[in-house]
Design a protein around this motif. Structure first.
Motif, PDB file in Angstrom:
ATOM      1  N   TYR A 428       0.866  -1.177   0.000  1.00 23.25           N
ATOM      2  CA  TYR A 428       0.000   0.000   0.000  1.00 23.25           C
ATOM      3  C   TYR A 428       0.900   1.224   0.000  1.00 23.25           C
ATOM      4  O   TYR A 428       1.780   1.349   0.847  1.00 23.25           O
ATOM      5  CB  TYR A 428      -0.906   0.013   1.233  1.00 23.25           C
ATOM      6  CG  TYR A 428      -2.038  -0.985   1.137  1.00 23.25           C
ATOM      7  CD1 TYR A 428      -1.797  -2.346   1.322  1.00 23.25           C
ATOM      8  CD2 TYR A 428      -3.329  -0.572   0.825  1.00 23.25           C
ATOM      9  CE1 TYR A 428      -2.827  -3.270   1.203  1.00 23.25           C
ATOM     10  CE2 TYR A 428      -4.366  -1.490   0.706  1.00 23.25           C
ATOM     11  CZ  TYR A 428      -4.104  -2.841   0.889  1.00 23.25           C
ATOM     12  OH  TYR A 428      -5.116  -3.748   0.764  1.00 23.25           O
ATOM     13  N   ILE A 429       0.683   2.103  -0.981  1.00 21.47           N
ATOM     14  CA  ILE A 429       1.533   3.294  -1.089  1.00 21.47           C
ATOM     15  C   ILE A 429       0.661   4.526  -0.863  1.00 21.47           C
ATOM     16  O   ILE A 429      -0.393   4.666  -1.506  1.00 21.47           O
ATOM     17  CB  ILE A 429       2.213   3.337  -2.477  1.00 21.47           C
ATOM     18  CG1 ILE A 429       3.160   2.127  -2.583  1.00 21.47           C
ATOM     19  CG2 ILE A 429       2.999   4.620  -2.690  1.00 21.47           C
ATOM     20  CD1 ILE A 429       3.343   1.626  -3.962  1.00 21.47           C
ATOM     21  N   ASP A 430       1.102   5.373   0.039  1.00 11.83           N
ATOM     22  CA  ASP A 430       0.332   6.583   0.358  1.00 11.83           C
ATOM     23  C   ASP A 430       0.477   7.603  -0.756  1.00 11.83           C
ATOM     24  O   ASP A 430       1.595   7.909  -1.186  1.00 11.83           O
ATOM     25  CB  ASP A 430       0.855   7.215   1.657  1.00 11.83           C
ATOM     26  CG  ASP A 430       0.462   6.383   2.850  1.00 11.83           C
ATOM     27  OD1 ASP A 430      -0.694   5.921   2.886  1.00 11.83           O
ATOM     28  OD2 ASP A 430       1.319   6.160   3.724  1.00 11.83           O
ATOM     29  N   LEU A 431      -0.649   8.122  -1.195  1.00 11.67           N
ATOM     30  CA  LEU A 431      -0.616   9.156  -2.226  1.00 11.67           C
ATOM     31  C   LEU A 431      -1.403  10.366  -1.710  1.00 11.67           C
ATOM     32  O   LEU A 431      -2.618  10.439  -1.873  1.00 11.67           O
ATOM     33  CB  LEU A 431      -1.246   8.596  -3.519  1.00 11.67           C
ATOM     34  CG  LEU A 431      -1.034   9.392  -4.790  1.00 11.67           C
ATOM     35  CD1 LEU A 431       0.433   9.593  -5.115  1.00 11.67           C
ATOM     36  CD2 LEU A 431      -1.713   8.695  -5.969  1.00 11.67           C
ATOM     37  N   PRO A 432      -0.685  11.301  -1.079  1.00 13.04           N
ATOM     38  CA  PRO A 432      -1.387  12.433  -0.475  1.00 13.04           C
ATOM     39  C   PRO A 432      -2.140  13.259  -1.515  1.00 13.04           C
ATOM     40  O   PRO A 432      -1.672  13.414  -2.650  1.00 13.04           O
ATOM     41  CB  PRO A 432      -0.264  13.272   0.144  1.00 13.04           C
ATOM     42  CG  PRO A 432       0.939  12.415   0.134  1.00 13.04           C
ATOM     43  CD  PRO A 432       0.762  11.379  -0.922  1.00 13.04           C
ATOM     44  N   ILE A 433      -3.254  13.798  -1.128  1.00 13.53           N
ATOM     45  CA  ILE A 433      -4.133  14.553  -2.027  1.00 13.53           C
ATOM     46  C   ILE A 433      -3.402  15.715  -2.706  1.00 13.53           C
ATOM     47  O   ILE A 433      -3.666  16.047  -3.851  1.00 13.53           O
ATOM     48  CB  ILE A 433      -5.404  15.024  -1.267  1.00 13.53           C
ATOM     49  CG1 ILE A 433      -6.446  15.617  -2.225  1.00 13.53           C
ATOM     50  CG2 ILE A 433      -5.095  16.007  -0.150  1.00 13.53           C
ATOM     51  CD1 ILE A 433      -7.426  14.629  -2.750  1.00 13.53           C
ATOM     52  N   GLU A 434      -2.422  16.300  -2.004  1.00 15.45           N
ATOM     53  CA  GLU A 434      -1.677  17.444  -2.575  1.00 15.45           C
ATOM     54  C   GLU A 434      -0.894  17.035  -3.827  1.00 15.45           C
ATOM     55  O   GLU A 434      -0.506  17.897  -4.618  1.00 15.45           O
ATOM     56  CB  GLU A 434      -0.652  18.031  -1.597  1.00 15.45           C
ATOM     57  CG  GLU A 434      -1.151  18.347  -0.207  1.00 15.45           C
ATOM     58  CD  GLU A 434      -1.177  17.108   0.688  1.00 15.45           C
ATOM     59  OE1 GLU A 434      -2.313  16.668   0.980  1.00 15.45           O
ATOM     60  OE2 GLU A 434      -0.114  16.596   1.068  1.00 15.45           O
ATOM     61  N   THR A 435      -0.603  15.761  -3.967  1.00 15.16           N
ATOM     62  CA  THR A 435       0.224  15.351  -5.104  1.00 15.16           C
ATOM     63  C   THR A 435      -0.617  14.968  -6.328  1.00 15.16           C
ATOM     64  O   THR A 435      -0.067  14.671  -7.391  1.00 15.16           O
ATOM     65  CB  THR A 435       1.114  14.140  -4.733  1.00 15.16           C
ATOM     66  OG1 THR A 435       0.257  13.046  -4.411  1.00 15.16           O
ATOM     67  CG2 THR A 435       2.029  14.444  -3.567  1.00 15.16           C
ATOM     68  N   ILE A 436      -1.931  14.989  -6.169  1.00 11.64           N
ATOM     69  CA  ILE A 436      -2.804  14.528  -7.266  1.00 11.64           C
ATOM     70  C   ILE A 436      -2.758  15.494  -8.454  1.00 11.64           C
ATOM     71  O   ILE A 436      -2.924  16.694  -8.299  1.00 11.64           O
ATOM     72  CB  ILE A 436      -4.271  14.363  -6.761  1.00 11.64           C
ATOM     73  CG1 ILE A 436      -4.354  13.266  -5.688  1.00 11.64           C
ATOM     74  CG2 ILE A 436      -5.245  14.088  -7.904  1.00 11.64           C
ATOM     75  CD1 ILE A 436      -4.078  11.857  -6.179  1.00 11.64           C
ATOM     76  N   ASP A 437      -2.520  14.931  -9.646  1.00  7.60           N
ATOM     77  CA  ASP A 437      -2.459  15.707 -10.886  1.00  7.60           C
ATOM     78  C   ASP A 437      -3.875  15.874 -11.458  1.00  7.60           C
ATOM     79  O   ASP A 437      -4.762  15.070 -11.180  1.00  7.60           O
ATOM     80  CB  ASP A 437      -1.574  14.948 -11.897  1.00  7.60           C
ATOM     81  CG  ASP A 437      -1.374  15.704 -13.198  1.00  7.60           C
ATOM     82  OD1 ASP A 437      -0.396  16.467 -13.281  1.00  7.60           O
ATOM     83  OD2 ASP A 437      -2.198  15.541 -14.129  1.00  7.60           O
ATOM     84  N   THR A 438      -4.069  16.918 -12.253  1.00 10.07           N
ATOM     85  CA  THR A 438      -5.386  17.133 -12.875  1.00 10.07           C
ATOM     86  C   THR A 438      -5.825  15.922 -13.704  1.00 10.07           C
ATOM     87  O   THR A 438      -7.012  15.602 -13.749  1.00 10.07           O
ATOM     88  CB  THR A 438      -5.323  18.351 -13.830  1.00 10.07           C
ATOM     89  OG1 THR A 438      -4.553  19.367 -13.195  1.00 10.07           O
ATOM     90  CG2 THR A 438      -6.693  18.878 -14.166  1.00 10.07           C
ATOM     91  N   TYR A 439      -4.873  15.283 -14.377  1.00  7.85           N
ATOM     92  CA  TYR A 439      -5.254  14.181 -15.284  1.00  7.85           C
ATOM     93  C   TYR A 439      -4.826  12.817 -14.743  1.00  7.85           C
ATOM     94  O   TYR A 439      -5.672  12.022 -14.359  1.00  7.85           O
ATOM     95  CB  TYR A 439      -4.689  14.442 -16.675  1.00  7.85           C
ATOM     96  CG  TYR A 439      -5.186  15.759 -17.242  1.00  7.85           C
ATOM     97  CD1 TYR A 439      -6.539  15.948 -17.510  1.00  7.85           C
ATOM     98  CD2 TYR A 439      -4.312  16.829 -17.461  1.00  7.85           C
ATOM     99  CE1 TYR A 439      -7.009  17.154 -18.002  1.00  7.85           C
ATOM    100  CE2 TYR A 439      -4.778  18.031 -17.963  1.00  7.85           C
ATOM    101  CZ  TYR A 439      -6.126  18.198 -18.223  1.00  7.85           C
ATOM    102  OH  TYR A 439      -6.583  19.393 -18.705  1.00  7.85           O
ATOM    103  N   TYR A 440      -3.531  12.575 -14.748  1.00  8.50           N
ATOM    104  CA  TYR A 440      -3.024  11.327 -14.162  1.00  8.50           C
ATOM    105  C   TYR A 440      -1.864  11.673 -13.249  1.00  8.50           C
ATOM    106  O   TYR A 440      -0.921  12.350 -13.678  1.00  8.50           O
ATOM    107  CB  TYR A 440      -2.481  10.381 -15.238  1.00  8.50           C
ATOM    108  CG  TYR A 440      -3.528   9.524 -15.928  1.00  8.50           C
ATOM    109  CD1 TYR A 440      -3.720   8.189 -15.567  1.00  8.50           C
ATOM    110  CD2 TYR A 440      -4.299  10.053 -16.954  1.00  8.50           C
ATOM    111  CE1 TYR A 440      -4.675   7.406 -16.217  1.00  8.50           C
ATOM    112  CE2 TYR A 440      -5.257   9.273 -17.601  1.00  8.50           C
ATOM    113  CZ  TYR A 440      -5.437   7.961 -17.226  1.00  8.50           C
ATOM    114  OH  TYR A 440      -6.375   7.187 -17.866  1.00  8.50           O
ATOM    115  N   THR A 441      -1.897  11.204 -12.037  1.00  8.01           N
ATOM    116  CA  THR A 441      -0.747  11.306 -11.149  1.00  8.01           C
ATOM    117  C   THR A 441       0.113  10.089 -11.472  1.00  8.01           C
ATOM    118  O   THR A 441      -0.423   8.989 -11.624  1.00  8.01           O
ATOM    119  CB  THR A 441      -1.192  11.216  -9.679  1.00  8.01           C
ATOM    120  OG1 THR A 441      -2.349  12.018  -9.519  1.00  8.01           O
ATOM    121  CG2 THR A 441      -0.091  11.656  -8.729  1.00  8.01           C
TER     122      THR A 441
END
Ligand code: JFZ
Length: 464
Positions: A428-441
């Motif tokens: 399980y890898i944490d992906l904080p909301i701040e790092t989310i890209d508009t299209y694909y992170t």
């Protein structure tokens, strides 16, 4: 709609061909694979020339011709008798190229992230964009533009270090020397008048040699081969002559049996195509050429969805634009290209030069791999509801997980890992909301070596 209708017609033809083939196979007792797989697949020694193509990932297709004047379907509108050939040709007076800025086109293409571009030098309607000495219909002698519009574009593309592809229609429905005129009118059959057909081939090959000598293209994008069998086109001869002195030129699969890569039809492949090299051609709306009434544009998200799908399956996307008759490009088309380009620039590491990704059983989404297979790129389309993404069945140690184009290091934790057997557990890898890209992170997993996928079925737990 138009695209689908055309494809329908072509598929009908293809089916005719397939049933003929099937009949022949049954009769002769030979087992032949589907039509596509009979296309010449590269010999091992030829792979070197495919390297740039394999690494490029994105090309921009340009459909520019008379059809942009009235905004009707390219060539097919008269072929399918929606208007007369005479009325179709009236568009010559509206093809002005008055605002044609080839350097701006090339810049736009470069900014889209594309590494190559394919331009319609001549579509099925026979209208040539360059100053050809052959035939009867070109931008210099017959259209309001009164100039060669192909040469300055190719120069501008080369200046931007983009590879150049030339689209060329084998059929020329306007030429008196050609067999087909419209859906209900044939001029003649080859068997009835082989001499006339030979004259057509001379004319067609004359134009091909002009294009070869003027522009030394990196790639030939043939089209329309379905109207005659390869023997009639003399496909082998065409390939030989185009590769003479230019052995690294790439040829698409629309010169039946002579292609270096496949051009899947209709849609984004659901399953990974078998071919080592392939390219999906795709419209931004539902038309190849400019049609002001067609506003069914794909959103930037959808364009990037398709692009990511292609590269994760090891292919290229050839994304089409249709410039207007005056040479300007619709703002929506520009915007889509630039949006795609800025997403690609941010994620270039996960795009160019990568290899196809891993099966969906290991990750709920598309992936690519670095050339050395030691970095796995995960394409995350949505926002994970618990802020975590899941990776399964990867035997390697994940040295580091980070967000591509942002650099944030991500924390990970593993469950269901038993220390006494090889089952690698679930990460399980944490992906904080701040790092989310508009299209694909995009998340990069840096592995301890080339990726090893675990696929064994776990038996009983032998020790506790
Ligand atoms: C052809 C043309 O008939 C059409 O007008 C347009 O130029 C398009 C790009 O090419 O139709 C095709 C040919 C090949 C594919 C799709 C449509 N293909 O390989 O996916």
């Amino acid at each position: 709609m138009i695209v689908f209708r055309i494809l329908e017609t072509k598929n009908k033809m293809k089916h005719k061909f397939s049933s003929l083939l099937l009949g022949f196979m049954c009769f002769s007792g030979t087992i032949v694979k589907s039509q596509d797989t009979t296309a010449k697949i590269l010999k091992d020694t030829d792979h070197e020339k495919m390297v740039w193509f394999k690494q490029a990932k994105l090309g921009i297709f340009i459909h520019w011709g008379l059809y942009a004047v009235d905004g009707i379907s390219e060539s097919w509108s008269f072929y399918n008798e929606y208007l007369s050939h005479e009325d179709y040709l009236k568009q010559l007076s509206g093809f002005t190229a008055a605002n044609f800025k080839p350097k701006e086109w090339a810049k736009l293409i470069k900014d889209s992230g594309a590494k190559y571009s394919v331009i319609t030098s001549k579509h099925h309607d026979g209208f040539a964009l360059w100053n050809t000495n052959y035939g009867h219909l070109n931008a210099v002698s017959h259209a309001a533009a009164k100039k060669d519009v192909l040469s300055p574009l190719i120069d501008a593309l080369k200046e931007k270090e983009l590879k150049v592809g030339i689209y060329f229609s084998l059929p020329d429905w306007s030429s008196d020397l050609y067999t087909h005129f419209t859906t209900s009118k044939r001029r003649y059959a080859i068997e009835q008048d082989p001499q006339r057909w030979q004259q057509y081939l001379n004319y067609m090959n004359g134009q091909l040699l002009e294009l070869k000598n003027n522009y030394t293209p990196d790639l030939w994008w043939f089209d329309g081969d379905w109207e005659h069998p390869p023997e009639a086109w003399e496909s082998t001869k065409i390939r030989t002559s185009l590769l003479k002195g230019a052995p690294n030129t790439i040829i698409n699969s629309r010169l039946t049996g002579q292609g270096d890569y496949q051009t899947p039809e209709i849609g984004v492949p659901v399953y990974r195509p078998e071919a080592k090299y392939w390219e999906l051609c795709m419209t931004l709306n539902d038309s190849w050429g400019y049609q002001q009434t067609d506003n069914n544009y794909k959103t930037s998200q959808q364009v990037i969805d398709i692009f990511v799908d292609c590269i994760s399956k090891g292919g290229n996307l050839l994304l089409d634009i249709g410039p207007k008759a005056d040479g300007s490009i619709d703002p929506i088309q520009k915007e889509r290209l630039l949006e795609l380009g800025s997403w690609i620039r941010k994620h270039h590491k996960a795009v160019y030069g990568t290899e196809k990704g891993i099966p969906y059983e290991h990750f709920y989404g598309p992936t690519t791999l670095s050339k050395d297979k030691q970095t796995l790129f995960l394409f995350v389309r949505d926002i994970p509801k618990d802020g975590k993404i899941v990776v399964k069945g990867i035997s390697n140690t994940i040295h580091r997980a980070y967000v591509v184009g942002n650099g944030s290091i991500l924390s990970q934790n593993k469950i269901a890992k038993l220390y006494w057997n090889k089952y690698p557990g679930i990460s399980y890898i944490d992906l904080p909301i701040e790092t989310i890209d508009t299209y694909y992170t995009v998340v990069a997993l840096v592995l301890d070596g080339p990726i090893e996928l675990y696929s064994e079925l776990n038996g009983a737990v032998e020790q506790n």
